[in-house]
Design an enzyme around this catalytic site. Sequence first.
Site, PDB file in Angstrom:
ATOM      1  N   GLY A  63      51.138  50.254  35.414  1.00  0.00           N
ATOM      2  CA  GLY A  63      50.371  49.534  34.384  1.00  0.00           C
ATOM      3  C   GLY A  63      48.962  49.399  34.934  1.00  0.00           C
ATOM      4  O   GLY A  63      48.802  49.166  36.128  1.00  0.00           O
ATOM      5  N   LYS A  74      62.484  42.286  42.449  1.00  0.00           N
ATOM      6  CA  LYS A  74      61.670  42.414  43.664  1.00  0.00           C
ATOM      7  C   LYS A  74      61.613  41.039  44.302  1.00  0.00           C
ATOM      8  O   LYS A  74      61.483  40.045  43.586  1.00  0.00           O
ATOM      9  CB  LYS A  74      60.238  42.814  43.300  1.00  0.00           C
ATOM     10  N   ASP A 107      53.420  59.728  37.091  1.00  0.00           N
ATOM     11  CA  ASP A 107      53.099  59.402  38.474  1.00  0.00           C
ATOM     12  C   ASP A 107      51.805  60.102  38.913  1.00  0.00           C
ATOM     13  O   ASP A 107      51.732  61.325  38.943  1.00  0.00           O
ATOM     14  CB  ASP A 107      54.278  59.857  39.354  1.00  0.00           C
ATOM     15  N   HIS A 114      48.126  40.863  34.529  1.00  0.00           N
ATOM     16  CA  HIS A 114      47.724  41.109  35.926  1.00  0.00           C
ATOM     17  C   HIS A 114      46.857  39.978  36.480  1.00  0.00           C
ATOM     18  O   HIS A 114      46.093  40.169  37.431  1.00  0.00           O
ATOM     19  CB  HIS A 114      46.931  42.437  36.071  1.00  0.00           C
ATOM     20  N   ASN A 116      60.450  38.508  41.329  1.00  0.00           N
ATOM     21  CA  ASN A 116      59.786  39.219  40.234  1.00  0.00           C
ATOM     22  C   ASN A 116      60.856  40.081  39.553  1.00  0.00           C
ATOM     23  O   ASN A 116      61.278  41.094  40.100  1.00  0.00           O
ATOM     24  CB  ASN A 116      58.671  40.080  40.829  1.00  0.00           C
ATOM     25  N   ARG A 146      57.511  35.079  39.113  1.00  0.00           N
ATOM     26  CA  ARG A 146      56.445  35.707  38.343  1.00  0.00           C
ATOM     27  C   ARG A 146      56.881  35.730  36.879  1.00  0.00           C
ATOM     28  O   ARG A 146      57.943  36.262  36.544  1.00  0.00           O
ATOM     29  CB  ARG A 146      56.231  37.132  38.826  1.00  0.00           C
ATOM     30  N   GLY A 185      47.795  50.568  38.648  1.00  0.00           N
ATOM     31  CA  GLY A 185      49.147  50.929  39.074  1.00  0.00           C
ATOM     32  C   GLY A 185      49.773  51.702  37.941  1.00  0.00           C
ATOM     33  O   GLY A 185      49.062  52.366  37.170  1.00  0.00           O
ATOM     34  N   HIS A 195      42.838  46.947  38.425  1.00  0.00           N
ATOM     35  CA  HIS A 195      44.215  46.998  38.927  1.00  0.00           C
ATOM     36  C   HIS A 195      44.836  48.275  38.362  1.00  0.00           C
ATOM     37  O   HIS A 195      45.190  48.326  37.186  1.00  0.00           O
ATOM     38  CB  HIS A 195      45.007  45.762  38.497  1.00  0.00           C
ATOM     39  N   GLU A 219      50.014  39.728  45.015  1.00  0.00           N
ATOM     40  CA  GLU A 219      50.395  38.689  44.058  1.00  0.00           C
ATOM     41  C   GLU A 219      51.426  37.731  44.656  1.00  0.00           C
ATOM     42  O   GLU A 219      51.402  36.533  44.396  1.00  0.00           O
ATOM     43  CB  GLU A 219      50.972  39.356  42.797  1.00  0.00           C
ATOM     44  N   GLY A 223      44.722  52.559  42.731  1.00  0.00           N
ATOM     45  CA  GLY A 223      43.448  52.044  43.236  1.00  0.00           C
ATOM     46  C   GLY A 223      43.418  51.941  44.750  1.00  0.00           C
ATOM     47  O   GLY A 223      42.381  52.137  45.382  1.00  0.00           O
ATOM     48  N   GLU A 224      44.580  51.666  45.358  1.00  0.00           N
ATOM     49  CA  GLU A 224      44.630  51.478  46.808  1.00  0.00           C
ATOM     50  C   GLU A 224      44.845  52.779  47.568  1.00  0.00           C
ATOM     51  O   GLU A 224      44.570  52.852  48.761  1.00  0.00           O
ATOM     52  CB  GLU A 224      45.774  50.507  47.171  1.00  0.00           C
ATOM     53  N   ASN A 225      45.364  53.805  46.862  1.00  0.00           N
ATOM     54  CA  ASN A 225      45.791  55.013  47.590  1.00  0.00           C
ATOM     55  C   ASN A 225      45.156  56.319  47.167  1.00  0.00           C
ATOM     56  O   ASN A 225      45.386  57.338  47.806  1.00  0.00           O
ATOM     57  CB  ASN A 225      47.309  55.165  47.462  1.00  0.00           C
ATOM     58  N   ARG A 279      51.607  54.405  29.021  1.00  0.00           N
ATOM     59  CA  ARG A 279      51.024  53.718  27.863  1.00  0.00           C
ATOM     60  C   ARG A 279      49.693  54.349  27.482  1.00  0.00           C
ATOM     61  O   ARG A 279      48.909  54.728  28.352  1.00  0.00           O
ATOM     62  CB  ARG A 279      50.778  52.235  28.173  1.00  0.00           C
TER      63      ARG A 279
HETATM   64  P1  ADP Z   1      53.419  49.243  39.383  1.00  0.00           P
HETATM   65  O1  ADP Z   1      52.427  49.010  38.283  1.00  0.00           O
HETATM   66  O2  ADP Z   1      54.728  49.769  38.893  1.00  0.00           O
HETATM   67  O3  ADP Z   1      53.512  48.097  40.359  1.00  0.00           O
HETATM   68  P2  ADP Z   1      52.089  50.614  41.568  1.00  0.00           P
HETATM   69  O4  ADP Z   1      50.994  49.628  41.730  1.00  0.00           O
HETATM   70  O5  ADP Z   1      53.110  50.718  42.650  1.00  0.00           O
HETATM   71  O6  ADP Z   1      52.822  50.480  40.161  1.00  0.00           O
HETATM   72  O7  ADP Z   1      51.399  52.046  41.372  1.00  0.00           O
HETATM   73  C1  ADP Z   1      52.128  53.183  41.103  1.00  0.00           C
HETATM   74  C2  ADP Z   1      51.165  54.349  40.936  1.00  0.00           C
HETATM   75  O8  ADP Z   1      50.420  54.513  42.143  1.00  0.00           O
HETATM   76  C3  ADP Z   1      51.864  55.671  40.663  1.00  0.00           C
HETATM   77  O9  ADP Z   1      51.181  56.378  39.654  1.00  0.00           O
HETATM   78  C4  ADP Z   1      51.728  56.385  41.999  1.00  0.00           C
HETATM   79  O10 ADP Z   1      51.714  57.780  41.853  1.00  0.00           O
HETATM   80  C5  ADP Z   1      50.371  55.896  42.438  1.00  0.00           C
HETATM   81  N1  ADP Z   1      50.173  56.190  43.857  1.00  0.00           N
HETATM   82  C6  ADP Z   1      50.815  55.673  44.923  1.00  0.00           C
HETATM   83  N2  ADP Z   1      50.409  56.280  46.065  1.00  0.00           N
HETATM   84  C7  ADP Z   1      49.494  57.221  45.703  1.00  0.00           C
HETATM   85  C8  ADP Z   1      48.696  58.166  46.408  1.00  0.00           C
HETATM   86  N3  ADP Z   1      48.777  58.299  47.728  1.00  0.00           N
HETATM   87  N4  ADP Z   1      47.864  58.959  45.692  1.00  0.00           N
HETATM   88  C9  ADP Z   1      47.786  58.834  44.347  1.00  0.00           C
HETATM   89  N5  ADP Z   1      48.491  57.969  43.630  1.00  0.00           N
HETATM   90  C10 ADP Z   1      49.340  57.153  44.288  1.00  0.00           C
END
Ligand code: ADP
Length: 414
Positions: free
Chosen positions: A220, A14, A291, A188, A7, A98, A218, A216, A395, A342-344, A249
């Site tokens: 993006g 990556k 972030d 995505h 990627n 990708r 992230g 999704h 992915e 979304g995951e964290n 964005r």
């Molecule tokens: P990309 O689109 O570059 O692949 P990622 O899917 O890795 O990005 O997501 C990055 C985002 O996820 C950042 O805004 C980061 O702060 C957020 N993130 C990661 N871990 C946490 C967390 N524990 N709590 C809140 N946001 C998080």
Amino acid sequence: MNVLVLNCGSATLKFQVIRTDADRIADDSDERVAKGLVDRIGGEALLNFQVPGKPPKRSSSPIRDHRAAVDCVLRWLVSEEAETGLRSLADIEGVGHRVAHGGERFTRSSLITPDVIRGIEDMIDLAPLHNPHALRGIAAAREVLGRDIPMAAVFDTSFHHTLPEQAYLYAIPYSLYRRYRVRRYGFHGTSYRYMAYRHRKLTGTTREQTNLICLHLGNGASMCAIKAGNSVDTSMGFTPLEGLVMGSRSGDIDPAVMDFIAAKEGLSIHDVDMLLNKQSGLLGISGLTNDMRELEAEESEHQDRRARLAIEIFCYRARKYIGSYLAAMNGADAIVFAGGIGENSPTVRARILDGLQWMGITVNEDRNESMVRGREGVISTDDSRVTAWVIPTDEELLIARDTMRLVHGIELPI
Ligand code: ADP
């Protein structure tokens, strides 16, 4: 089969190596051999390589270009020190790339031939910021692994080829679509395909029974309405700029703002486009960072007003999209969160879903709090009519599987 998944970004590479075959797909036992990242290509690059179960190896090294990055990754993969079990470059049996934009032509993953490369080049006009990097990765892998290495292209747009006209056409003169293919494409796609696939596995349902709203989130961020297994709407458009608020964005905006800002600030339309892509979103509103984790810390530790505002606007936009997709697809069975945020981030998930009790979705606080760092599961209460899930996206797995299937002539799943 050992598949190298690549990627490429403007200054990043990556990678993952995944061992997969038809039997492993059947019992979900694809093996992760190694993964990593080369960052800041073009200068003193940062390398982060990892074999599962072992500590990551971090180092830095001057890396001139993507070819040098691929070379460096492959040399490490087959080195004794890496302990991947790969003994020589011949052990890499295929490469999956990708590719951001497949336009209207690539409705599924494809084996890379000279004709496919020309097709990806033709799409540069539509994706000037993204497709050139993938082409660089393709050329680099071919140079390092030899002309005969089978390679596949997996497109971010393909999954959305099922969008109906009413969802993909903009209400602008139709001739612009006919002449230049100005329309919504969505991105995505591989992530959404994974979420839908995984949801089917977890719930024992069929493709036809898959009615989901997927987020999704992230750096993006986008959303997708999946009805009977097909993408029927998605929030990104002609480019990844449309839709949700993202790290830097703006997402949806009145296009008249562009001309207005250009005149007031003495900028070109191109400059304003950059401003909407690189200086807006969470970064633009907060004036602090793109972030989400840092914004959450600013909000809770320093009660920063604009950090709070940025998170509120991010969540509000996502909630509005959920409402509109529910209307577009006549209701959904589940909402699925993925991506770094979304995951964290239980807080963001709860804030997005807050107030959606009327449509039968209530967050279970304990479940939501526990679903972080790659955990997969339900975050809604048992009596919620619409189930909310966290399904960490993967992915790379689908890229590796598609590559293996294409190389072995196994039909791709729809
Ligand atoms: P990309 O689109 O570059 O692949 P990622 O899917 O890795 O990005 O997501 C990055 C985002 O996820 C950042 O805004 C980061 O702060 C957020 N993130 C990661 N871990 C946490 C967390 N524990 N709590 C809140 N946001 C998080």
